[in-house]
Design a protein around this motif. Sequence first.
Motif, PDB file in Angstrom:
ATOM      1  N   PHE A   1      48.181  68.834  97.153  1.00 20.43           N
ATOM      2  CA  PHE A   1      48.704  68.752  98.406  1.00 20.43           C
ATOM      3  C   PHE A   1      50.059  67.921  98.592  1.00 20.43           C
ATOM      4  CE2 PHE A   1      44.262  69.626  98.867  1.00 20.43           C
ATOM      5  CZ  PHE A   1      44.374  70.879  99.079  1.00 20.43           C
ATOM      6  N   SER A   2      50.249  66.992  97.760  1.00 19.29           N
ATOM      7  CA  SER A   2      51.205  66.131  97.918  1.00 19.29           C
ATOM      8  C   SER A   2      52.079  65.379  96.714  1.00 19.29           C
ATOM      9  CB  SER A   2      50.665  64.705  98.673  1.00 19.29           C
ATOM     10  OG  SER A   2      49.651  64.135  97.685  1.00 19.29           O
ATOM     11  N   LYS A   3      53.022  64.832  97.063  1.00 15.77           N
ATOM     12  CA  LYS A   3      53.724  64.175  95.755  1.00 15.77           C
ATOM     13  C   LYS A   3      53.629  62.762  95.885  1.00 15.77           C
ATOM     14  CE  LYS A   3      57.907  65.017  93.008  1.00 15.77           C
ATOM     15  NZ  LYS A   3      58.808  63.720  93.187  1.00 15.77           N
ATOM     16  N   SER A   4      53.150  62.214  95.459  1.00 16.88           N
ATOM     17  CA  SER A   4      53.108  60.577  95.596  1.00 16.88           C
ATOM     18  C   SER A   4      54.451  59.998  95.135  1.00 16.88           C
ATOM     19  CB  SER A   4      52.182  59.991  94.496  1.00 16.88           C
ATOM     20  OG  SER A   4      52.578  59.944  93.207  1.00 16.88           O
ATOM     21  N   LYS A   5      54.835  58.933  95.955  1.00 13.04           N
ATOM     22  CA  LYS A   5      56.041  58.356  95.713  1.00 13.04           C
ATOM     23  C   LYS A   5      56.476  57.712  94.544  1.00 13.04           C
ATOM     24  CE  LYS A   5      58.762  55.320  98.780  1.00 13.04           C
ATOM     25  NZ  LYS A   5      58.449  54.304  99.701  1.00 13.04           N
ATOM     26  N   SER A   6      57.301  58.008  93.928  1.00 12.29           N
ATOM     27  CA  SER A   6      57.439  57.125  92.511  1.00 12.29           C
ATOM     28  C   SER A   6      58.089  55.749  92.639  1.00 12.29           C
ATOM     29  CB  SER A   6      58.413  57.965  91.659  1.00 12.29           C
ATOM     30  OG  SER A   6      59.480  57.813  92.052  1.00 12.29           O
ATOM     31  N   ILE A   7      57.689  54.565  91.763  1.00 16.26           N
ATOM     32  CA  ILE A   7      58.197  53.246  91.980  1.00 16.26           C
ATOM     33  C   ILE A   7      58.981  53.250  90.687  1.00 16.26           C
ATOM     34  CG2 ILE A   7      57.720  50.956  91.791  1.00 16.26           C
ATOM     35  CD1 ILE A   7      54.853  52.276  93.009  1.00 16.26           C
ATOM     36  N   HIS A   8      60.072  52.734  90.856  1.00 22.50           N
ATOM     37  CA  HIS A   8      61.254  52.561  89.680  1.00 22.50           C
ATOM     38  C   HIS A   8      60.848  51.101  89.246  1.00 22.50           C
ATOM     39  CE1 HIS A   8      63.241  56.270  89.873  1.00 22.50           C
ATOM     40  NE2 HIS A   8      63.447  56.188  91.037  1.00 22.50           N
ATOM     41  N   ALA A   9      60.187  50.961  88.220  1.00 30.12           N
ATOM     42  CA  ALA A   9      59.781  49.531  87.768  1.00 30.12           C
ATOM     43  C   ALA A   9      60.903  48.933  86.989  1.00 30.12           C
ATOM     44  CB  ALA A   9      58.777  49.508  86.887  1.00 30.12           C
ATOM     45  N   VAL A  10      61.832  49.958  86.264  1.00 27.57           N
ATOM     46  CA  VAL A  10      62.870  49.661  85.428  1.00 27.57           C
ATOM     47  C   VAL A  10      63.984  50.607  85.720  1.00 27.57           C
ATOM     48  CG1 VAL A  10      64.005  48.988  83.408  1.00 27.57           C
ATOM     49  CG2 VAL A  10      61.419  48.481  83.639  1.00 27.57           C
ATOM     50  N   LYS A  11      65.089  50.108  86.203  1.00 30.52           N
ATOM     51  CA  LYS A  11      66.110  51.052  86.441  1.00 30.52           C
ATOM     52  C   LYS A  11      67.463  50.947  85.509  1.00 30.52           C
ATOM     53  CE  LYS A  11      65.381  50.056  91.290  1.00 30.52           C
ATOM     54  NZ  LYS A  11      65.685  49.293  92.354  1.00 30.52           N
ATOM     55  N   ASP A  12      67.714  51.719  84.674  1.00 26.36           N
ATOM     56  CA  ASP A  12      68.972  51.546  83.752  1.00 26.36           C
ATOM     57  C   ASP A  12      69.135  50.434  83.381  1.00 26.36           C
ATOM     58  OD1 ASP A  12      71.154  52.732  82.695  1.00 26.36           O
ATOM     59  OD2 ASP A  12      72.497  52.375  84.495  1.00 26.36           O
ATOM     60  N   VAL A  13      68.345  49.816  82.543  1.00 26.39           N
ATOM     61  CA  VAL A  13      68.456  48.579  81.914  1.00 26.39           C
ATOM     62  C   VAL A  13      69.106  48.518  80.363  1.00 26.39           C
ATOM     63  CG1 VAL A  13      67.344  46.672  80.725  1.00 26.39           C
ATOM     64  CG2 VAL A  13      66.850  47.442  83.109  1.00 26.39           C
ATOM     65  N   SER A  14      70.238  48.212  79.975  1.00 22.78           N
ATOM     66  CA  SER A  14      70.694  47.853  78.788  1.00 22.78           C
ATOM     67  C   SER A  14      70.827  46.534  78.197  1.00 22.78           C
ATOM     68  CB  SER A  14      72.012  48.663  78.733  1.00 22.78           C
ATOM     69  OG  SER A  14      71.837  49.978  79.134  1.00 22.78           O
ATOM     70  N   LEU A  15      70.215  46.282  76.909  1.00 26.27           N
ATOM     71  CA  LEU A  15      70.438  45.001  76.564  1.00 26.27           C
ATOM     72  C   LEU A  15      70.365  45.158  75.130  1.00 26.27           C
ATOM     73  CD1 LEU A  15      67.305  43.779  75.750  1.00 26.27           C
ATOM     74  CD2 LEU A  15      67.274  43.551  78.183  1.00 26.27           C
ATOM     75  N   SER A  16      70.934  44.083  74.356  1.00 21.54           N
ATOM     76  CA  SER A  16      70.855  44.005  72.826  1.00 21.54           C
ATOM     77  C   SER A  16      70.367  42.688  72.241  1.00 21.54           C
ATOM     78  CB  SER A  16      71.933  44.444  72.094  1.00 21.54           C
ATOM     79  OG  SER A  16      73.072  43.699  72.489  1.00 21.54           O
ATOM     80  N   ILE A  17      69.417  42.500  71.530  1.00 23.03           N
ATOM     81  CA  ILE A  17      68.934  41.364  70.939  1.00 23.03           C
ATOM     82  C   ILE A  17      69.293  41.356  69.531  1.00 23.03           C
ATOM     83  CG2 ILE A  17      66.874  40.091  70.561  1.00 23.03           C
ATOM     84  CD1 ILE A  17      65.325  41.673  72.971  1.00 23.03           C
ATOM     85  N   ASN A  18      70.113  40.006  69.090  1.00 22.05           N
ATOM     86  CA  ASN A  18      70.389  40.145  67.806  1.00 22.05           C
ATOM     87  C   ASN A  18      69.424  39.460  67.108  1.00 22.05           C
ATOM     88  OD1 ASN A  18      73.025  40.880  68.493  1.00 22.05           O
ATOM     89  ND2 ASN A  18      73.533  39.035  69.340  1.00 22.05           N
ATOM     90  N   ARG A  19      69.496  39.754  65.724  1.00 23.07           N
ATOM     91  CA  ARG A  19      68.632  38.989  64.346  1.00 23.07           C
ATOM     92  C   ARG A  19      68.548  37.778  64.588  1.00 23.07           C
ATOM     93  NH1 ARG A  19      66.454  42.237  60.408  1.00 23.07           N
ATOM     94  NH2 ARG A  19      67.451  44.007  60.649  1.00 23.07           N
TER      95      ARG A  19
END
Lengths: 282, 285, 345
Positions: free
Chosen positions: A25-43
Amino acid sequence: MTKADVPLVKVDHLIKSFGGKRSLFSKSKSIHAVKDVSLSINRGETFGLIGESGSGKTTIGRMIMKLMDPTDGQILYDGKSISHFSKKEMKDYRSKVQIIFQDSGSAFNPRRPIGKQIAYPLIKNKKYSQDAAMKEVYHCLEMVGLRKDFANRYPHQLSGGQRQRAGIARALVLHPEFLVLDEPVSALDVSVKAQIVSLLENLQKEFNFTYLFIAHNLDLVAYFCDRVAVMYKGEIVEVNTAQQIFRHPQNKVTKKLLGSILTLDGSLNEIKSEAYEINSIN
Amino acid sequence: MNTELSWGSKVMRIFGKDKTAALGITIIIVTALVAIFADWLSPYGPNSAADTAQRLAMPGTAGHLFGTDDQGRDILSRIIYGTRTSLFSSIVPVVISAVVSMCLGIIAGFFQGRIGNSLMRIMDVFFAFPSVLLAIAIAAILGPGLLNVCIAMVIVRIPYMTRIVYTDTIQEMQKEYVEASRAYGMGRAAVMFREIMPNVLPSLIVYSATLCGVTIVTVAGLSFIGLGVQPPTADWGLMASEGQNVLMQGDPYVTLFPGLAIIILAFAFSTLGDWLRDLLDPTQK
Amino acid sequence: MNMIEKTDSQDPVLNIEHLTTKIKISSGEVSVIEDINLKLNKGEIMVVVGESGSGKSMTINSIMQLIPKKLLKGYEGSIKLDQSDLLTMNDRDKWKLRGNKISLVTQNAMTSLDPSYRVGKQIVEIILASQHVSKADAKGKTIDLLKKMGIEDPERIYQSYPHQLSGGLRQRVIIAMALSCNPEIIIADEPTSALDPTVQLQVLDLLKDVNRNFGTTILMITHDFGVVSYMADKVVVMYAGQIVETGLAKDVINDPQHPYTKSLLKCIPDLKWIYSNSNNNTSLFNIPGEVPDLTKKITGCRFAARCFKAVAQCSQIQPELKKVNALSSENNMEHLSRCIFAKED
């Protein structure tokens, strides 16, 4: 490009939303926990991820561990997307990447001795014999400063600090390269906190581990991390070296966070007064 | 503090502390022994009517400690033989439904999506009927008899027990040791049955023990209304039922003794449940 | 410092003398806290700092008489609240006296609030139970209190259920609740340990405001020296059931005397390097070992096994609390340390 140039972990436009499922009957509201995250971790580096609870830092850790799948975007480990791993590659990834949890009380199954739980992946995944596995377990316990006989104990028989050490031993047993430290000391006493952080430091020196340190103990982040990313409501608002983040914070969120550190001496006072101004405006 | 107590000493310690549990467990053990050695213990056979002159003998009559029923059968002997059907019809259905519920509950809790939801919706449909009514309906459809009563009890108990396992599984799923085991690549089946099961099993065992007591009463009730064990089998519920004809004629003991037996065994099972809860708690010292 | 004048000539609001609390264990009994002396004057903020197993929670549980009868062996000494000793009173008087004078703020706001009632109603209930006011007045008072807690739309919060509020808001509601019966003392049991640092700061500021504006005396426990330095007038450092050091907060932080206090302070990372042009070359100080098991007999100093300064004598003689040279002499607060090396006055 040489191997050293490729970041060990690269997170590329990662999105994770919860909910949004269509029911009858309905569409539950979605929650964006992570929005477009970019990162890089070096050795070999320690990368700090800070932010208030609910800012999405734990979700990123879980996605890198592949305990959760991203809604969109990808995670590259050593240049390869982890969502396209073959079964064999995945098995390999599971021993290269390990996690250490915040709540040491629930990080072990309460109904089996610690040693058996640490040995399990060796016997199951790496086909060690029982004896060889236990030998390895004793070795790892020793590395984290626990006596052999701890292997026979049940989780409730250990103190918080000892359990956290055992948790680290469990991660070590598979010889990982990359460790997600999900608030590993937040629940511990001050002196135990220092013990565990020192242990993690020493292990990093010995094995050249790469750490993703998720925390809200900001003073420890300043001490422990090479680079730091600040998250707010699912987005990264600032990335820089720890020194720069703490010395010249650019973003208002960072300033507010730093302003909340309770120092014993007058350090960080400039930032604090600035943070107060920000707070009073908001 | 760091020395793990052996199971034996753990059992003895809790046993010594809890007098009620000690009594309950003794009752169950004695009942089980009686069921096994009924042939030796019983003064008469379950259906041997001595002679018609001995009908409705009062308790204490020579040779008939508990008296005889309206067909002249020795009540004590029938109670002794009745332990067999009573224990069987209470323990077997509960064990079967516990095993089935354990699997269903863990699977439903582990795959919370479509599989879990549809499983639990089906359970909820059964859940909606009062269990006794449902048992009567199923027993009526299957026809009377001990085996059919047991099948009815299994079907009736599964929804309750599955819900317990399901809720516990969801709770355990949120704990970090489950994530830790997935983080080093443990397979789904292993996570479900190696990690989660030992942690949801205790509450199911405790519930099962208590349920055995409830089941005795329900089965006796079904026998009482004629849907359960059929005469002339010696069964406590059935005996109580047969006694009702003479209840008002000054012979209440025909109903009284089997009734008491039912109550005592039900009580014993419920104390067993409490005792097991303490025994299975890993932090209990 | 504070707007409310702190007068020492007055009798202390809370005076604990030689308090020892004994708990039953399987092999007899154990003193979880031993010979605790605390004097709390009106309008003061006293912070008890210690790690788990230090006895700080047991001290508070003893004051609040929250130790279950099943566990409690007995108390020694006295806990005087406005001259009347809680330990010699009958239960009814005790509850009455304590209910009107002390409020407890706990770490976990979620469990202190009843999830099935609106928060406003819960506060109103307390006001109605403790004061003779009408329902309407109680509601007005509640809204007013919520407003004073820095809550912007008190009407909406009044109508909310606990789960609808954020951690910080919930802790504010708990503090409002604690204040609703006009207590003289608020006992705060790690009130901010479960909160984000930014929210922690707000809640600490709120407690400071409460102390300043209402003159409420605060006894707080924490494991974080940062919190001590931010909040405390006086500090009590506990280890293994004993007070090891006590004094004015600034004295203890700037000139710690007991090796345990020194070690704890050194466990906090030093951030000065951030302003230097070099890399971080500081290292964290470590206290080796673990808090001792109180069920086993300890001769000598309880910290000796982990102490960087310990000598053979330390594990033989149990040191007493000694007066040491205080940096500042205001408030007549003595600086005491339980160490044979403490420099004497």
